[in-house]
Enzyme design. Structure first.
Site, PDB file in Angstrom:
ATOM      1  N   LYS A 159       0.853  -1.186   0.000  1.00 56.84           N
ATOM      2  CA  LYS A 159       0.000   0.000   0.000  1.00 56.84           C
ATOM      3  C   LYS A 159       0.887   1.234   0.000  1.00 56.84           C
ATOM      4  O   LYS A 159       1.707   1.419   0.895  1.00 56.84           O
ATOM      5  CB  LYS A 159      -0.901  -0.006   1.229  1.00 56.84           C
ATOM      6  CG  LYS A 159      -1.752   1.248   1.326  1.00 56.84           C
ATOM      7  CD  LYS A 159      -2.820   1.110   2.366  1.00 56.84           C
ATOM      8  CE  LYS A 159      -3.641   2.377   2.446  1.00 56.84           C
ATOM      9  NZ  LYS A 159      -4.712   2.246   3.426  1.00 56.84           N
TER      10      LYS A 159
ATOM     11  N   ARG B 293     -11.027   9.495   1.802  1.00 57.41           N
ATOM     12  CA  ARG B 293     -10.903  10.136   3.113  1.00 57.41           C
ATOM     13  C   ARG B 293     -12.088  11.073   3.349  1.00 57.41           C
ATOM     14  O   ARG B 293     -12.535  11.230   4.482  1.00 57.41           O
ATOM     15  CB  ARG B 293      -9.548  10.845   3.228  1.00 57.41           C
ATOM     16  CG  ARG B 293      -8.401   9.829   3.260  1.00 57.41           C
ATOM     17  CD  ARG B 293      -7.026  10.476   3.278  1.00 57.41           C
ATOM     18  NE  ARG B 293      -5.980   9.470   3.112  1.00 57.41           N
ATOM     19  CZ  ARG B 293      -4.706   9.753   2.879  1.00 57.41           C
ATOM     20  NH1 ARG B 293      -4.321  11.016   2.792  1.00 57.41           N
ATOM     21  NH2 ARG B 293      -3.827   8.785   2.733  1.00 57.41           N
TER      22      ARG B 293
ATOM     23  N   LYS C  86      -2.109  -1.497  -3.865  1.00 58.31           N
ATOM     24  CA  LYS C  86      -2.995  -0.332  -3.811  1.00 58.31           C
ATOM     25  C   LYS C  86      -2.181   0.937  -3.883  1.00 58.31           C
ATOM     26  O   LYS C  86      -1.180   1.032  -3.179  1.00 58.31           O
ATOM     27  CB  LYS C  86      -3.753  -0.401  -2.485  1.00 58.31           C
ATOM     28  CG  LYS C  86      -4.668   0.737  -2.199  1.00 58.31           C
ATOM     29  CD  LYS C  86      -5.370   0.482  -0.912  1.00 58.31           C
ATOM     30  CE  LYS C  86      -6.120   1.740  -0.562  1.00 58.31           C
ATOM     31  NZ  LYS C  86      -6.424   1.817   0.816  1.00 58.31           N
TER      32      LYS C  86
ATOM     33  N   SER D  53     -10.300   5.363  -4.715  1.00 62.97           N
ATOM     34  CA  SER D  53     -11.275   6.444  -4.881  1.00 62.97           C
ATOM     35  C   SER D  53     -10.826   7.505  -5.888  1.00 62.97           C
ATOM     36  O   SER D  53     -11.646   7.996  -6.669  1.00 62.97           O
ATOM     37  CB  SER D  53     -11.558   7.084  -3.519  1.00 62.97           C
ATOM     38  OG  SER D  53     -10.349   7.528  -2.920  1.00 62.97           O
TER      39      SER D  53
ATOM     40  N   TYR E  10     -15.132   0.556  -6.996  1.00 60.22           N
ATOM     41  CA  TYR E  10     -16.433   1.205  -6.770  1.00 60.22           C
ATOM     42  C   TYR E  10     -17.348   1.004  -7.973  1.00 60.22           C
ATOM     43  O   TYR E  10     -18.539   1.293  -7.893  1.00 60.22           O
ATOM     44  CB  TYR E  10     -16.222   2.696  -6.471  1.00 60.22           C
ATOM     45  CG  TYR E  10     -15.347   2.891  -5.245  1.00 60.22           C
ATOM     46  CD1 TYR E  10     -15.884   2.767  -3.971  1.00 60.22           C
ATOM     47  CD2 TYR E  10     -13.982   3.126  -5.366  1.00 60.22           C
ATOM     48  CE1 TYR E  10     -15.083   2.886  -2.840  1.00 60.22           C
ATOM     49  CE2 TYR E  10     -13.171   3.260  -4.250  1.00 60.22           C
ATOM     50  CZ  TYR E  10     -13.724   3.138  -2.986  1.00 60.22           C
ATOM     51  OH  TYR E  10     -12.923   3.244  -1.871  1.00 60.22           O
TER      52      TYR E  10
HETATM   53  C1  PBG Z   1      -7.617   3.271   5.492  1.00 63.71           C
HETATM   54  C2  PBG Z   1      -7.837   3.065   4.046  1.00 63.71           C
HETATM   55  C3  PBG Z   1      -7.632   4.002   3.021  1.00 63.71           C
HETATM   56  C4  PBG Z   1      -8.142   3.413   1.858  1.00 63.71           C
HETATM   57  C5  PBG Z   1      -8.601   2.133   2.204  1.00 63.71           C
HETATM   58  N1  PBG Z   1      -8.395   1.927   3.553  1.00 63.71           N
HETATM   59  C6  PBG Z   1      -7.120   5.390   3.053  1.00 63.71           C
HETATM   60  C7  PBG Z   1      -5.770   5.688   3.542  1.00 63.71           C
HETATM   61  O1  PBG Z   1      -4.935   4.823   3.755  1.00 63.71           O
HETATM   62  O2  PBG Z   1      -5.535   6.885   3.770  1.00 63.71           O
HETATM   63  C8  PBG Z   1      -8.208   4.083   0.523  1.00 63.71           C
HETATM   64  C9  PBG Z   1      -9.246   3.562  -0.420  1.00 63.71           C
HETATM   65  C10 PBG Z   1      -9.585   4.469  -1.534  1.00 63.71           C
HETATM   66  O3  PBG Z   1      -8.970   5.540  -1.741  1.00 63.71           O
HETATM   67  O4  PBG Z   1     -10.514   4.124  -2.271  1.00 63.71           O
HETATM   68  N2  PBG Z   1      -6.588   2.640   6.104  1.00 63.71           N
END
Ligand code: PBG
Length: 328
Positions: free
Chosen positions: A198, A208, A252, A278, A317
């Site tokens: 990630k 967020r 991710k 997202s 999504y």
């Molecule tokens: C939280 C989390 C995040 C996402 C999934 N789980 C955000 C982050 O790490 O700040 C992002 C998913 C998305 O942007 O669709 N730990």
């Protein structure tokens, strides 16, 4: 001189049937995992400002969504709570409240649609007042203290009906700690899908907003999420999560990181998922709204690209609309 010299490679592309004969990749609804945002309330739907067409749903509507998803052949949902502000704290205690929004949502969906898989996001940022995925002391994200809380969270999630625990925090050692605790509590059948690679990405902005952590976020996540410049480091993260007991791993964001998906696929014999996050969703949705691109073909092309890169499945999504297209 190669056997390709002078070959008319267009021959197999001349008709729909012949293209279909030589197609190398298939996309099915079974490849799609649908992330859902949940809120408190009854019959409530709150649009995510920066994700046109995506609503946060109260539990009853999330149950309806689960029914639709199951009817279209989507195997699993990934659930994310928008925790009310008054329940957020610096220690994120709400994350292990067995009656929190996330747990109630999973119990309700398990009850109504037991056939669909439930993936619980396990992280503190949806419950903390600073939007960080860990306990913050003097500006530092504490690792082991955070892992201890995540373990408690994973257990209440498993009790509520989570089939898969998905730690999305990037703390060191969390997969082994969660695995050990699940086994000790009799949840040896509960799987772990680790957010292994990630990245500290700017593509998470709309998410967020959706879970209400964006405006709270103090600082960035670069001391735990990966540097977008790094490929080898992602392999170390994946390997370590597998050693610690992850059943599946995730990369991710998605499209900008397909090289990492391919690397994982080539190096490890393990199911690999990618998250079309997202910001990726927003780019497609807004560009389509502006008439710059055609939404349906771009959605399908982007999802096919994940499969071609080697994904076992995609968190997206677009899952429901894509599944409907595939089933039409
Ligand atoms: C939280 C989390 C995040 C996402 C999934 N789980 C955000 C982050 O790490 O700040 C992002 C998913 C998305 O942007 O669709 N730990």
């Amino acid at each position: 001189m190669s056997f390709l010299d002078g070959r008319r490679l267009r021959r197999t592309r001349q008709a729909s049937w012949s293209r279909s004969m030589v197609s190398e990749t298939v996309l099915t609804p079974g490849d799609l995992i649908w992330p859902l945002f949940v809120i408190e309330g009854q019959n409530e739907r709150a649009p995510v400002k920066t994700m046109p067409g995506v609503d946060r749903l109260s539990i009853d509507l999330a149950v309806d969504a689960a029914r639709h998803a199951h009817a279209e052949g989507i195997p699993a949902l990934a659930l994310f709570p928008n925790t009310p502000g008054e329940l957020r704290s610096s220690t994120a205690d709400e994350v292990f409240n067995p009656d929190n929004l996330m747990c109630r949502t999973m119990a309700a969906i398990k009850d109504a649609v037991p056939e669909i898989g439930l993936i619980a996001d396990t992280a503190l940022d949806e419950y903390s007042e600073d939007g960080q995925d860990g306990i913050v002391v003097d500006g530092e994200i504490l690792n082991d203290e955070t892992v201890a809380i995540m373990v408690k969270s994973a257990i209440v999630q498993a009790r509520a009906g989570a089939d898969i625990i998905a730690p999305s925090d990037m703390m060191d050692g969390r997969v082994r700690a969660i695995r050990d605790a699940l086994d000790a509590e009799g949840f040896e059948k509960v799987m772990i899908m680790s957010y292994s690679a990630k990245y500290a990405s700017a593509f998470y902005g709309p998410f967020r907003d959706a879970v209400g952590s964006g405006s709270r976020l103090v600082g960035d996540k670069k001391t735990y999420q990966l540097d977008p410049a790094n490929r080898e480091e992602a392999m170390r993260e994946v390997e370590q999560d597998l050693v610690e007991g992850a059943d599946m791993v995730m990369v991710k964001p998605g499209l900008p990181y397909l090289d990492i998906v391919r690397d994982v696929r080539e190096r490890f014999s393990v199911p690999v998922f990618a998250y079309q996050v997202s910001g990726e969703f927003a780019m497609i949705a807004y560009a389509a709204e502006a008439g710059a691109i055609a939404r349906d073909p771009i959605v399908m092309e982007s999802l096919m690209a994940f499969k071609r890169a080697g994904c076992s499945g995609i968190l997206t999504y677009f899952a429901l609309e894509a599944a409907r297209k595939l089933n039409a």
